[in-house]
Design a protein around this motif. Structure first.
Motif, PDB file in Angstrom:
ATOM      1  N   ASP A  89       0.828  -1.209   0.000  1.00  0.00           N
ATOM      2  CA  ASP A  89       0.000   0.000   0.000  1.00  0.00           C
ATOM      3  C   ASP A  89       0.862   1.257   0.000  1.00  0.00           C
ATOM      4  OD1 ASP A  89      -2.352  -1.447  -0.002  1.00  0.00           O
ATOM      5  OD2 ASP A  89      -2.504  -1.491   2.178  1.00  0.00           O
ATOM      6  N   ILE A 325     -11.478  -5.117   3.635  1.00  0.00           N
ATOM      7  CA  ILE A 325     -10.365  -4.726   2.770  1.00  0.00           C
ATOM      8  C   ILE A 325     -10.581  -5.234   1.351  1.00  0.00           C
ATOM      9  CG2 ILE A 325      -7.902  -5.097   2.335  1.00  0.00           C
ATOM     10  CD1 ILE A 325      -7.483  -5.069   5.359  1.00  0.00           C
ATOM     11  N   ASN A 329     -11.029  -3.025  -1.998  1.00  0.00           N
ATOM     12  CA  ASN A 329     -10.101  -3.243  -3.098  1.00  0.00           C
ATOM     13  C   ASN A 329     -10.830  -3.498  -4.407  1.00  0.00           C
ATOM     14  OD1 ASN A 329      -8.446  -5.404  -4.823  1.00  0.00           O
ATOM     15  ND2 ASN A 329      -6.966  -4.169  -3.682  1.00  0.00           N
ATOM     16  N   ASN A 371      -8.154   2.530  -2.282  1.00  0.00           N
ATOM     17  CA  ASN A 371      -8.068   1.312  -1.479  1.00  0.00           C
ATOM     18  C   ASN A 371      -6.804   1.295  -0.628  1.00  0.00           C
ATOM     19  OD1 ASN A 371      -8.367  -1.675  -0.820  1.00  0.00           O
ATOM     20  ND2 ASN A 371      -6.504  -1.680  -2.053  1.00  0.00           N
ATOM     21  N   HIS A 372      -5.676   1.680  -1.221  1.00  0.00           N
ATOM     22  CA  HIS A 372      -4.411   1.675  -0.495  1.00  0.00           C
ATOM     23  C   HIS A 372      -4.382   2.746   0.594  1.00  0.00           C
ATOM     24  CE1 HIS A 372      -2.996  -1.061  -3.591  1.00  0.00           C
ATOM     25  NE2 HIS A 372      -3.343  -0.195  -4.510  1.00  0.00           N
ATOM     26  N   ASN A 375      -6.866   1.356   3.752  1.00  0.00           N
ATOM     27  CA  ASN A 375      -6.477   0.191   4.550  1.00  0.00           C
ATOM     28  C   ASN A 375      -5.977   0.536   5.952  1.00  0.00           C
ATOM     29  OD1 ASN A 375      -7.274  -1.606   2.612  1.00  0.00           O
ATOM     30  ND2 ASN A 375      -5.231  -2.022   1.821  1.00  0.00           N
TER      31      ASN A 375
END
Length: 410
Positions: A89, A325, A329, A371-372, A375
């Motif tokens: 990430d 997660i 993603n 998404n990264h 997290n």
């Protein structure tokens, strides 16, 4: 430069012709630079969004790596994959937005084919590794929850699977280095025809080999996502069925109560339990007991009933966390992949929209970065121990005396 060669290739050999051509070339270059600045201003909203995502992503994943590597360095079985996810990430939050900023800054004057190839490969590599890592996590969670009495993944198996998946992803993406090129596009700006250079992975005159490659790449990524989704559907059914039964049987402990019980008796806390379970699994890895589910192993430890309930709640949190997660993603990654697939042969797609529509398209196309960024916040919400150590770290930094005061006291 390639641009200079293109402008000079048909110039007259006479002195007058040379001067005229040089004048026209200079004029076209200035018009192209002005057009590039105009596009950059149009893409400014997306540029600001990408800068914010880079900032929060780098800060968030740096905190995750610091806490997990310095304060939770034992890497128990529940948290084994989190540091690897955080590393991916962190890299994605640096590489993805940087490439997006380069594309916005040099929309029609991209400076280097090497930079173009490298950034495309690195961006796709971080996303591909993230998807494959979540696939391995899904297999691990599926075996532990849905096949508890079957053979389980040991630390050795996890490392082997990660090495295999990372190697496969790297090899699959290698041909992209040869297919991604600087593309030349003809524009009309201020009644002048200019030729711009953009970085794109698709050629309108692409060969059959390129078409097959991109089709296979999209197919493999789609297959991994579908298989991961199938595994998590099975995991999700079991998790939420257990949560439903717990709600019917008794009121489940709140996160505050779980957190209080963990700190109340450190010798019998969840983390001592996890250390005992991890040790038991490692010592008996060569026997059939190591293949049993973690839940059956905790029963062998003969824990107090209150701690058993706390541990089950703790472990369910990790199942829900990794499920969340994966959902984030998929929701963020699939639109980016769809944009690449739909615009495979249309290099001018990003130059044919008005201001609002353009920035919407660009933001959705680059949605994979979100998404990264999310997290670390997901870890902080579900992992109470991680949250506790983050708070403790910031408190320690806040209480640390200034550097000049330290020197004066010494």
């Amino acid at each position: 430069m390639a641009m200079d060669a293109m402008f000079y290739q048909n110039h007259d050999q006479s002195g007058h012709g040379t001067n005229t051509t040089q004048s026209n070339t200079t004029n076209k270059e200035s018009i192209l630079l002005e057009f590039n600045s105009h596009i950059f201003l149009d893409r400014l909203p997306n540029t600001i969004i990408m800068l914010l995502l880079m900032f929060f992503g780098v800060i968030g994943n740096s905190i995750v790596l610091y806490v997990y590597l310095s304060r939770l360095s034992h890497w128990n079985i529940e948290r084994y994959f989190i540091p690897f996810l955080a590393m991916v990430d962190f890299a994605a939050c640096v590489i993805g937005p940087t490439f997006s900023l380069l594309e916005n800054l040099y929309s029609v004057t991209f400076p280097s084919a090497i930079v173009c190839k490298t950034m495309w490969y690195a961006t796709c590599l971080t996303s591909g590794i993230s998807v494959s890592l979540l696939f391995i996590v899904a297999i691990n969670r599926y075996l532990k929850l849905c096949r508890p009495h079957k053979r389980q993944m040991t630390i050795h198996h996890k490392r082997i699977f990660m090495a295999i998946m990372f190697s496969i992803v790297s090899l699959i993406l290698t041909p992209m280095v040869f297919f991604v090129e600087l593309q030349y596009i003809t524009f009309t700006y201020k009644n002048e025809t200019v030729i711009g250079i953009t970085c794109a992975p698709h050629n309108p005159q692409q060969t059959l080999g390129e078409t097959i490659y991109f089709g296979c790449m999209f197919g493999i990524i789609s297959l991994i996502i579908i298989l991961t989704a199938v595994l998590y559907v099975a995991v999700g059914k079991v998790v939420f069925e257990r949560l439903r039964k717990r709600r019917k049987g008794s009121v489940p402990p709140s996160p505050r109560l779980v957190h209080h019980n963990i700190n109340q008796d450190r010798n019998n806390s969840v983390f001592s339990i996890l250390a005992t379970v991890t040790s038991a699994n490692n010592d008996s890895s060569s026997t059939s007991n190591s293949r049993k589910d973690l839940e059956s192993t905790t029963q062998v430890v003969d824990l107090p009933r209150s701690n058993q309930g706390t541990y089950r709640q703790y472990r369910l949190n990790f199942y829900v966390m990794f499920l969340t997660i994966f959902i984030c993603n998929t929701v963020s990654f699939v639109p980016s992949m769809v944009y690449l697939f739909l615009n495979e042969s249309d290099v001018e797609f990003w130059f044919n929209h008005d201001l609002l529509v353009l920035n919407i398209h660009l933001t959705v196309h680059r949605l994979f970065v979100i998404n990264h960024v999310l997290n670390p916040f997901i870890y902080g919400y579900f992992d109470l121990t991680f949250r506790k150590h983050v708070i403790a770290t910031f408190r320690k930094l806040a209480r640390r005396p200034p550097l000049d005061r330290q020197f004066s006291s010494s």
